[in-house]
Design a protein around this motif. Sequence first.
Motif, PDB file in Angstrom:
ATOM      1  N   ILE A 151      35.590  39.780  42.207  1.00  0.00           N
ATOM      2  CA  ILE A 151      36.113  40.740  41.220  1.00  0.00           C
ATOM      3  C   ILE A 151      37.464  40.267  40.693  1.00  0.00           C
ATOM      4  N   CYS A 152      38.335  39.828  41.614  1.00  0.00           N
ATOM      5  CA  CYS A 152      39.659  39.328  41.213  1.00  0.00           C
ATOM      6  C   CYS A 152      39.518  38.105  40.308  1.00  0.00           C
ATOM      7  N   ASN A 153      38.586  37.211  40.639  1.00  0.00           N
ATOM      8  CA  ASN A 153      38.356  36.028  39.802  1.00  0.00           C
ATOM      9  C   ASN A 153      37.898  36.428  38.404  1.00  0.00           C
ATOM     10  N   ASN A 154      36.958  37.379  38.349  1.00  0.00           N
ATOM     11  CA  ASN A 154      36.416  37.805  37.063  1.00  0.00           C
ATOM     12  C   ASN A 154      37.483  38.441  36.182  1.00  0.00           C
ATOM     13  N   LEU A 155      38.370  39.218  36.804  1.00  0.00           N
ATOM     14  CA  LEU A 155      39.412  39.914  36.046  1.00  0.00           C
ATOM     15  C   LEU A 155      40.681  39.079  35.907  1.00  0.00           C
ATOM     16  N   LYS A 156      40.623  37.820  36.422  1.00  0.00           N
ATOM     17  CA  LYS A 156      41.746  36.876  36.317  1.00  0.00           C
ATOM     18  C   LYS A 156      43.014  37.430  36.964  1.00  0.00           C
ATOM     19  N   ILE A 157      42.850  37.993  38.157  1.00  0.00           N
ATOM     20  CA  ILE A 157      43.977  38.495  38.934  1.00  0.00           C
ATOM     21  C   ILE A 157      44.501  37.371  39.825  1.00  0.00           C
ATOM     22  N   LYS A 158      45.757  36.996  39.644  1.00  0.00           N
ATOM     23  CA  LYS A 158      46.343  35.881  40.386  1.00  0.00           C
ATOM     24  C   LYS A 158      47.046  36.379  41.645  1.00  0.00           C
ATOM     25  N   GLY A 159      47.282  35.443  42.575  1.00  0.00           N
ATOM     26  CA  GLY A 159      48.006  35.759  43.805  1.00  0.00           C
ATOM     27  C   GLY A 159      47.847  34.644  44.807  1.00  0.00           C
ATOM     28  N   ASN A 160      48.767  34.591  45.758  1.00  0.00           N
ATOM     29  CA  ASN A 160      48.724  33.529  46.773  1.00  0.00           C
ATOM     30  C   ASN A 160      47.661  33.789  47.833  1.00  0.00           C
ATOM     31  N   ASN A 161      47.238  35.025  47.956  1.00  0.00           N
ATOM     32  CA  ASN A 161      46.209  35.388  48.932  1.00  0.00           C
ATOM     33  C   ASN A 161      45.503  36.639  48.440  1.00  0.00           C
ATOM     34  N   LEU A 162      44.469  37.047  49.178  1.00  0.00           N
ATOM     35  CA  LEU A 162      43.672  38.193  48.739  1.00  0.00           C
ATOM     36  C   LEU A 162      44.486  39.484  48.744  1.00  0.00           C
ATOM     37  N   ALA A 163      45.410  39.616  49.697  1.00  0.00           N
ATOM     38  CA  ALA A 163      46.240  40.822  49.765  1.00  0.00           C
ATOM     39  C   ALA A 163      47.017  41.011  48.465  1.00  0.00           C
ATOM     40  N   GLU A 164      47.636  39.930  47.961  1.00  0.00           N
ATOM     41  CA  GLU A 164      48.403  40.015  46.714  1.00  0.00           C
ATOM     42  C   GLU A 164      47.483  40.281  45.525  1.00  0.00           C
ATOM     43  N   ARG A 165      46.294  39.721  45.555  1.00  0.00           N
ATOM     44  CA  ARG A 165      45.374  39.905  44.439  1.00  0.00           C
ATOM     45  C   ARG A 165      44.848  41.342  44.390  1.00  0.00           C
TER      46      ARG A 165
END
Length: 298
Positions: free
Chosen positions: A130-144
Amino acid sequence: MKDKLFCNNCKGLRNQNEVHKVEERGGDEEGDFQWYKSYSIIKCAGCDSISFHQVYGDTEMFEQTGPYGEHDYYYDESVYPPYLKRGEAIQQLFYLPEKIRTIYAETIASFKSNSSILTAGGLRAIIEAICNNLKIKGNNLAERIDGLSKNGHLTLAESKRLHTIRFLGNDALHEIEKPKDEHLYLLLEIVNHLLSNLFVNDKKMKGKVETMIDTYDDFIRLIQNRIDNDMVGKKMTISNILDKSKRLLTKKNLTEFENSFVKDINSKKITFVKVENKKPDNIYEIIERPLLFQFGIK
């Protein structure tokens, strides 16, 4: 059959009628180890749905029930097609983006086959997708996950629930810790709700009820749908063309989309209208009713 078995159609335990049954028995030459198998075609006594029932047992499958070595034998039973004991999977998978759809389908398959660790990992992977599809960036999943709420895709409360899935997935994959079924069903409910809100509900509503217009392509389709034969030859403002449908656009989007509309008209990309740049409103002359579908037309 004495025991009730799960019916995929009724979504619960139901009495079943045995349509056909095949039994097999075997063991080693000494007779110390013996096994039993049965294969049955069954029909739900309530809705007549057909399923397949398999039973397996052997002399090693027992539980000690008393202090003097007494034991009870048990059997492994399977019903096909496999099923979720509680809740339901999303039915409209075609509404989901391809990669999310693939991961979701594999996760549900793992859940139905009682592969709890793989299911937990799959639920976590869905959040990553989901994060990839919505282009949500972050150093880890918690940040995303936090980024999903910061970007307005979900509420802070929903973001906290996704962290629960992250914890469960991490424990399953890194610690090889088997999660409880009740926790997995709860988290599947959360994932279903999230996917429905992000990808399914708007697409189901589209064309059936009025929804907000937030892309230029949808703006053009709205104009094409609004123009009818009675408008041909008339000069109108964008507000006249849209009429009540103007409420489907924010003021900012309407301004941006109209500017792009004018550019496309001037570049001859759009030919069903002409534009006269006037203040305070542009005037559009309707040349023809636009073709909504232009397959094979040049």
